[in-house]
Design a protein around this motif. Sequence first.
Motif, short mmCIF file in Angstrom:
data_model
loop_
_atom_site.label_atom_id
_atom_site.label_comp_id
_atom_site.label_asym_id
_atom_site.label_seq_id
_atom_site.Cartn_x
_atom_site.Cartn_y
_atom_site.Cartn_z
N GLU A 111 9.66 -11.46 0.36
CA GLU A 111 9.23 -10.69 -0.44
C GLU A 111 9.71 -8.97 -0.45
O GLU A 111 8.72 -8.14 0.33
CB GLU A 111 7.83 -10.48 -1.48
N LEU A 112 10.86 -8.69 -0.91
CA LEU A 112 11.10 -7.24 -0.71
C LEU A 112 10.57 -6.36 -1.75
O LEU A 112 10.86 -6.46 -3.47
CB LEU A 112 12.85 -6.82 -0.62
N PRO A 113 9.88 -5.23 -1.52
CA PRO A 113 9.82 -4.10 -2.77
C PRO A 113 10.71 -3.69 -3.22
O PRO A 113 12.33 -3.86 -2.41
CB PRO A 113 9.61 -3.29 -1.31
N ASP A 114 10.85 -3.39 -4.97
CA ASP A 114 11.57 -3.02 -5.30
C ASP A 114 12.30 -2.07 -4.83
O ASP A 114 13.49 -1.46 -5.48
CB ASP A 114 11.03 -2.61 -6.85
N GLU A 115 12.01 -0.92 -4.57
CA GLU A 115 12.46 0.12 -4.05
C GLU A 115 13.48 0.25 -2.86
O GLU A 115 15.07 1.32 -2.66
CB GLU A 115 11.39 1.19 -2.62
N LEU A 116 13.60 -0.89 -1.84
CA LEU A 116 15.02 -1.12 -1.14
C LEU A 116 16.48 -1.84 -1.68
O LEU A 116 16.76 -1.85 -1.73
CB LEU A 116 14.76 -2.41 -0.03
N ASP A 117 15.93 -1.91 -3.05
CA ASP A 117 17.04 -2.46 -3.92
C ASP A 117 18.12 -1.48 -4.57
O ASP A 117 19.43 -2.03 -4.36
CB ASP A 117 17.02 -2.96 -5.88
#
Length: 101
Positions: free
Chosen positions: A83-89
């Motif tokens: 699960e990647l944080p949305d900030e990395l997108d």
Amino acid sequence: MPVISAAFQKVTKNKFPRFGNWDRASLICQSKLDPMIACFSCEKYMGFWDGDRLNIDINPFKGMIYRIELMHYCIFHALNQAELPDELDVYRLGGRKIVLE
């Protein structure tokens, strides 16, 4: 290499091709570079070596760029199930992740 080849032959009951006598390429990485950066240049060599020649030009002084490319590949690969944080997108190359709801 001959010992590893023989082990593969034994385990696979001679179904795996013998590779003990294959030529081995020697790659010379810039030893004057930071070893943590030089290893990414060597990784690039390994990725683009087809057994006879290098398919692209490798600049050993672009080790930091190669490091970033590998990090991006690992983080944003389709098979990465973390699960990647949305900030990395915002760092995803080629567009943002598409979420189907």
